[in-house]
Design an enzyme around this catalytic site. Structure first.
Site, short mmCIF file in Angstrom:
data_model
loop_
_atom_site.label_atom_id
_atom_site.label_comp_id
_atom_site.label_asym_id
_atom_site.label_seq_id
_atom_site.Cartn_x
_atom_site.Cartn_y
_atom_site.Cartn_z
N CYS A 1 -3.02 3.54 4.16
CA CYS A 1 -4.02 2.30 4.04
C CYS A 1 -3.56 1.73 2.50
CB CYS A 1 -5.23 2.81 4.26
SG CYS A 1 -5.73 3.19 6.04
N ALA B 1 -2.80 -1.14 0.30
CA ALA B 1 -3.05 -2.18 -0.15
C ALA B 1 -4.32 -2.00 -1.18
CB ALA B 1 -3.08 -3.51 0.50
N GLY C 1 -2.21 -1.30 -3.46
CA GLY C 1 -1.18 -0.39 -3.76
C GLY C 1 -1.20 0.42 -5.36
N ASP D 1 -0.09 -0.91 5.55
CA ASP D 1 -1.40 -1.82 5.69
C ASP D 1 -1.49 -2.71 6.68
OD1 ASP D 1 -3.95 -1.66 3.23
OD2 ASP D 1 -3.90 -3.49 4.39
N ASP E 1 -6.07 6.63 2.69
CA ASP E 1 -6.98 6.02 1.91
C ASP E 1 -8.00 5.07 2.68
OD1 ASP E 1 -8.74 5.38 -0.16
OD2 ASP E 1 -7.22 4.49 -1.42
N CYS F 1 -14.02 5.66 -0.73
CA CYS F 1 -14.80 5.48 -1.85
C CYS F 1 -16.19 5.02 -1.35
CB CYS F 1 -14.11 4.08 -2.65
SG CYS F 1 -14.13 2.51 -1.46
C1 SAM Z 1 -9.50 1.41 0.36
S1 SAM Z 1 -8.40 0.10 0.66
C2 SAM Z 1 -6.86 1.10 -0.03
C3 SAM Z 1 -6.61 1.16 -1.45
C4 SAM Z 1 -5.39 1.33 -1.78
N1 SAM Z 1 -4.88 2.88 -1.29
C5 SAM Z 1 -5.12 1.62 -3.47
O1 SAM Z 1 -5.19 2.82 -3.92
O2 SAM Z 1 -4.88 0.56 -4.01
C6 SAM Z 1 -8.22 0.17 2.34
C7 SAM Z 1 -7.16 -0.64 3.01
O3 SAM Z 1 -7.09 -0.16 4.18
C8 SAM Z 1 -6.54 -1.38 5.01
N2 SAM Z 1 -6.78 -1.08 6.44
C9 SAM Z 1 -8.00 -1.28 7.07
N3 SAM Z 1 -7.76 -0.90 8.37
C10 SAM Z 1 -6.60 -0.70 8.50
C11 SAM Z 1 -5.65 -0.03 9.72
N4 SAM Z 1 -6.39 0.04 10.95
N5 SAM Z 1 -4.43 0.39 9.31
C12 SAM Z 1 -3.99 0.14 8.36
N6 SAM Z 1 -4.56 -0.29 7.21
C13 SAM Z 1 -5.88 -0.58 7.36
C14 SAM Z 1 -7.16 -2.55 4.39
O4 SAM Z 1 -6.62 -3.57 4.54
C15 SAM Z 1 -7.09 -1.93 2.92
O5 SAM Z 1 -6.06 -2.68 2.23
#
Ligand code: SAM
Length: 315
Positions: free
Chosen positions: A144, A146, A148, A166, A210, A263
């Site tokens: 997960c 984005a 990044g 993502d 994440d 988080c």
């Molecule tokens: C907490 S953020 C990630 C932050 C990132 N790891 C960073 O350190 O910058 C969670 C991410 O999970 C993505 N997301 C939500 N549901 C998802 C899924 N089913 N599969 C993959 N990504 C997903 C969202 O688009 C979001 O960008």
């Protein structure tokens, strides 16, 4: 209608002014007026953290710091602190790669930001990469990914073969921007971490999950989260995240490690989630920071993140 609304608002304000003496003491005596959080939020925190809940509420109402991560490929923390001193920017080291500025400044004024010497990242978020124990040549999934932040940190620390996934295509573009600035490379894919359709079948040495969560641990950075969330969101998000975790576990090599990060401060998204996952999958639990509560003092200053680390049996 606008003049109607005007009359109404004026009437409300006049009444408030008239009755302020009696209204204010009542409003601040109770949770939402005193703390500026919904009552359910206050109740949930108090139940989970009977000793610390007031400190946590207060931490969420303070302005967040601007914390940087120094790219170890380019500079040490000591070198970068000297660069900041030369630019007359006050700062302190608050973690192995973390430097907190005394006062936030626009990124365009941060020395070395455009050149990829530093990135903006909270000190708690900087704990993901060291936890994963990365070595050159490993095949790693950032599930997960984005925008990044952690993707970039992992690539700064080892020469790994990294797939950043993502489900949100628009947010994937943010990863590209971040990696271009750092001049680092990963394979990027839009896909759902709870499904297998994007996977080429080659297992990973390390997986960072994440997962999407309520973000209840980062309210100082997003003050409106508390009013946008509903009480039911934690359960829904925890269900989705459990599916993501169970799916990713199938993609891990025997002996490989998976880190769960949220988080959130809500136990059902963090420790309860981690315990249930380990139980379902027979995963070995390795030492990890666990629940970090949001803190701001001289030495420590970070958001409220949760970390659990699992290893797959059978090396
Ligand atoms: C907490 S953020 C990630 C932050 C990132 N790891 C960073 O350190 O910058 C969670 C991410 O999970 C993505 N997301 C939500 N549901 C998802 C899924 N089913 N599969 C993959 N990504 C997903 C969202 O688009 C979001 O960008």
């Amino acid at each position: 209608t606008i003049s109607h609304a005007k009359g109404m608002v004026n009437a409300v304000l006049r009444r408030f002014l008239r009755e302020r003496e009696t209204l204010m003491p009542q409003a601040v005596k109770h949770g939402p007026g005193r703390w500026n959080y919904p009552q359910w939020w206050i109740d949930t925190l108090r139940a989970a953290y009977p000793q610390q809940w007031e400190g946590i509420l207060a931490a969420g109402n303070r302005a967040p710091p601007l914390t940087l991560r120094v790219n170890r490929r380019k500079a040490s923390v000591e070198q970068y602190l000297r660069t900041l001193a030369d630019a007359q920017i006050g700062a302190a080291a608050i973690g192995p790669s973390a430097v907190r500025l005394d006062k936030p400044v626009p990124v365009s004024q941060i020395p070395g930001f455009a050149e990829g010497i530093v990135s903006v990242q909270d000190a708690a978020a900087q704990l993901a990469t060291p936890l994963l124990d990365l070595h050159d040549g490993m095949r790693v999934l950032d599930a997960c990914a984005a925008p990044g932040g952690k993707t970039g940190h992992m690539l700064e620390c080892a020469d790994i073969d990294l797939l950043a996934l993502d489900s949100d295509r628009a947010r994937l573009a943010r990863i590209t921007e971040n990696l271009d600035r750092l001049k680092l490379k990963a394979a990027l894919k839009a896909g759902d971490a709870s499904s297998r359709d994007w996977w080429d079948g080659r297992p990973f040495d390390r997986i960072l999950a994440d997962v999407p969560c309520t973000a209840s641990g980062i309210v100082r950075r997003h003050p409106d989260i508390r009013w946008l969330r509903r009480k039911e969101d934690a359960a829904q998000l925890a269900t989705l995240s459990a599916r993501i975790l169970d799916n990713l576990w199938q993609m891990l090599k025997p002996g490989g490690k998976l880190a769960l990060v949220t988080c959130s401060l809500w136990p059902r998204e963090s420790e309860l989630q981690a315990a249930a996952f380990a139980e379902r999958n027979n995963a070995i639990r390795l030492p990890a920071p666990g629940q970090l509560l949001p803190t701001a003092d001289m030495q420590q200053d970070h958001d409220g993140l949760f970390y659990a680390l699992f290893q797959k049996d059978g090396v």
